[in-house]
Design an enzyme around this catalytic site. Structure first.
Site, PDB file in Angstrom:
ATOM      1  CB  SER A 133      75.034  87.514 138.556  1.00 30.88           C
ATOM      2  OG  SER A 133      75.676  86.276 138.535  1.00 30.88           O
ATOM      3  CB  CYS A 182      74.512  84.602 108.860  1.00 39.37           C
ATOM      4  SG  CYS A 182      75.626  85.969 108.521  1.00 39.37           S
ATOM      5  CG  HIS A 231      71.853  87.235 112.144  1.00 40.95           C
ATOM      6  ND1 HIS A 231      72.211  85.983 112.605  1.00 40.95           N
ATOM      7  CD2 HIS A 231      72.963  87.768 111.589  1.00 40.95           C
ATOM      8  CE1 HIS A 231      73.499  85.780 112.347  1.00 40.95           C
ATOM      9  NE2 HIS A 231      73.971  86.847 111.732  1.00 40.95           N
ATOM     10  CD  GLU A 240      69.036  85.052 114.184  1.00 37.21           C
ATOM     11  OE1 GLU A 240      68.530  85.045 113.026  1.00 37.21           O
ATOM     12  OE2 GLU A 240      70.263  84.915 114.380  1.00 37.21           O
TER      13      GLU A 240
HETATM   14  N1  GLN Z   1      81.395  84.192 109.323  1.00 40.00           N
HETATM   15  C1  GLN Z   1      80.487  84.635 108.327  1.00 40.00           C
HETATM   16  C2  GLN Z   1      80.762  86.065 107.872  1.00 40.00           C
HETATM   17  O1  GLN Z   1      81.474  86.776 108.520  1.00 40.00           O
HETATM   18  C3  GLN Z   1      79.054  84.502 108.807  1.00 40.00           C
HETATM   19  C4  GLN Z   1      78.729  85.401 109.926  1.00 40.00           C
HETATM   20  C5  GLN Z   1      77.482  85.001 110.643  1.00 40.00           C
HETATM   21  O2  GLN Z   1      77.000  83.884 110.525  1.00 40.00           O
HETATM   22  N2  GLN Z   1      76.939  85.895 111.422  1.00 40.00           N
HETATM   23  O3  GLN Z   1      80.262  86.479 106.857  1.00 40.00           O
END
Ligand code: GLN
Length: 534
Positions: free
Chosen positions: A18, A386, A510, A512
């Site tokens: 893999s 986040c 996000h 990214e």
């Molecule tokens: N744990 C946090 C939430 O659920 C942030 C989640 C994350 O960073 N993707 O809101």
């Protein structure tokens, strides 16, 4: 089964071991087809039995990638989206578990009207059903995960064989990746395992049409001829998949060996002029000296390969866009937690920007909070993603607004719940415990966020359960941390920034996942620019 006669199908399989990089190879071949003006779409099958990868540990699988339509999938889908600029959906990445789930649910509903359900034809038909593409697509790249010979992958190979039978062998191509190990004592690249791997495919009724042989150096003419003869493949279709320092060099490696021309020949299509200037540009960037910019990334999964794959990519893209070399200084948040102030200053002080990525749970939060504090107090550019945004808010509430026990209900039951669960994701009826996928958000004019995006509204991808409790908005904004982006109805904050700081931004989503090597994401581009100036 009806399939468009125009669409051509390219299956990518791998043998022997893999991690040969089937996704990157498939995406590179797709990019070369695109460079000739063809439209390309991608499909990924993973034979494992989990219904989707959303609940699989990132410790085993690297990052969880999120599509626009809110599907939690593995990072290969990211390769396709970034490389090819296509958007995949929930049906773009399908596991064996999901195929069986679909078929068994249909059986329970009575859809099969009492027929006997078998691997062939019900399961193979279901697999073939997923090999679709938007109308007018010229090529569908279809990667089959795992290695040929795996028991759970057999049914996918059978479906691929059948598809070639259904739509005609000339409309399907099988590209197989193998490894030619270099044996030091013999001083040779060994091709025998490749021959065996091709034979395993042949046992399943599939003759490979092209080989990509991974090796530390190019195969020489004799080696190619040998592989060609034993594997029943024209020598020109034996491509050397040499190791590269950066995957965006792969299209150039394949192009130099005329891989795409050979693919078109297989399908009876004439070659076209290829525009590969974007890959040349990336190679030139990689080959030249660029001033370095160091970003501290404070996270907790650095021991897992690819746990922050899309973030690393986004930073790389932003470096390219700013003509600098971004070095990522990975700092374990738990290690940061234990440092003295002097040690912390030393660890973070070397970097021109601090990034705190997404995350879940209690472990390591103190270190991340300390990183946010350091960035705020020392005017170091900060990008909180986040969880990295939520922890920056907690830090600000505690240390600037005087709400000393500010916290999040994710990791503290008794606290001022500045970050709190979104009620609709707390024990939801449909089991969706995360706000997932693309959502539109509006950006307030006159803010840093607006100067960065230069737009009043954008779509970004989400994966979270907690959010800022709007009860605290007043006190937070009064002290200078403002909401500069929110959901269109204003109920959910999406972007926070500190007014009196050169660059302190936290985003609930996000970014990214939407950065590509050809168009860097504005937020990362601005972050690197700010780091260059700091
Ligand atoms: N744990 C946090 C939430 O659920 C942030 C989640 C994350 O960073 N993707 O809101």
């Amino acid at each position: 089964m009806e399939k468009s006669s125009r669409t051509k199908y390219i299956f990518i399989t791998g043998g022997m071991v893999s991690s040969l990089g089937k996704g990157a190879a498939a995406a590179s071949l797709g990019a070369l087809l695109q460079a000739r003006g063809y439209t390309v779409y991608a499909r990924k099958f993973d034979p494992y039995l989990n219904i989707d990868p959303g609940s699989m540990s990132p410790l085993q699988h690297g990052e969880v990638y999120v599509t626009d339509d809110g599907f939690e999938t593995d990072l290969d889908v990211g390769y396709y989206e970034r490389f090819l600029g296509v958007k995949l959906s929930r049906d773009g990445s399908v596991s064996g578990g999901r195929i069986f789930w679909d078929v068994l649910n249909a059986e329970r509903r009575g859809d099969y009207k009492g027929a006997t359900i078998q691997l062939i034809p019900q399961i193979t038909d279901k697999i073939k059903e997923y090999i679709t593409a938007p109308a007018g697509t010229d090529f569908v790249l279809c990667e089959i995960g795992g290695t040929v010979g795996d028991i759970e992958g057999l049914i996918f190979l059978e479906a691929a064989r059948q598809l070639a039978h259904d739509v005609g062998r000339r409309n399907v191509m099988f590209v197989h990746l193998t490894l030619a190990p270099f044996l030091e004592n013999a001083g040779e690249l060994k091709t025998k395992p490749t021959q065996h791997s091709v034979r395993i495919l042949l046992e399943k009724g599939i003759q490979a049409d092209m080989l990509i042989v991974r090796s530390v150096r190019m195969l020489d003419m004799d080696e190619r001829k040998k592989v060609s003869l034993f594997c029943n493949i024209p020598p020109g279709n034996v491509i050397s998949g040499i190791n590269v320092d950066n995957i965006y060099r792969l299209p150039l490696v394949y192009e130099a060996q005329h891989a795409c021309r050979r693919i078109l020949e297989h399908f009876g299509l004439a070659d076209r002029k290829a525009n590969i200037s974007k890959f040349r540009k990336i190679a030139e960037y990689l080959d030249s000296d660029k001033p370095p910019v160091t970003i501290a990334m404070v996270g907790k999964y650095f021991h897992v390969a690819d746990a922050y794959k899309s973030l690393n990519e986004a930073l790389f893209h932003a470096g390219m866009a700013n003509d600098v070399r971004v070095n990522i200084n990975t700092i374990d948040s738990e290690a940061l937690e234990k440092m003295t102030d002097a040690e912390l200053k030393k660890a973070l002080g070397k970097s021109s920007g601090i990034l705190v990525p997404g995350g879940f749970g209690r472990r390591g939060i103190k270190g991340k909070i300390r990183a946010a504090k350091f960035a705020r107090e020392n005017n170091v550019p900060y990008l909180g993603i986040c969880f990295g945004m939520q922890l920056a808010v907690i830090e600000f509430m505690r240390n600037v607004c005087g709400v000393l026990d500010a916290g999040s209900t994710e990791f503290e039951k008794k606290c001022e719940a500045v970050i709190d669960i979104m009620p609709e994701y707390d024990n939801p009826a449909d089991g969706s415990t995360l706000r997932l996928g693309a959502r539109q958000l509006v950006i307030k004019p006159g803010t840093l966020a607006h100067r960065i995006y230069k737009k009043a509204s954008v779509s970004e991808r989400h994966r979270h359960r907690y959010t800022l409790n709007m009860k605290y908005r007043g006190v937070m904004e009064k002290h200078g941390m403002i909401i500069s982006g929110s959901s269109p109805d204003g109920a959910l904050p999406e972007i926070l920034e500190i007014k009196k700081h050169p660059f302190f931004i936290g985003v609930q989503y996000h970014p990214e996942f939407q950065s590509s090597p050809y168009t860097s994401h504005p937020l990362f581009m601005a972050f690197i620019k700010a780091a260059m100036a700091s």
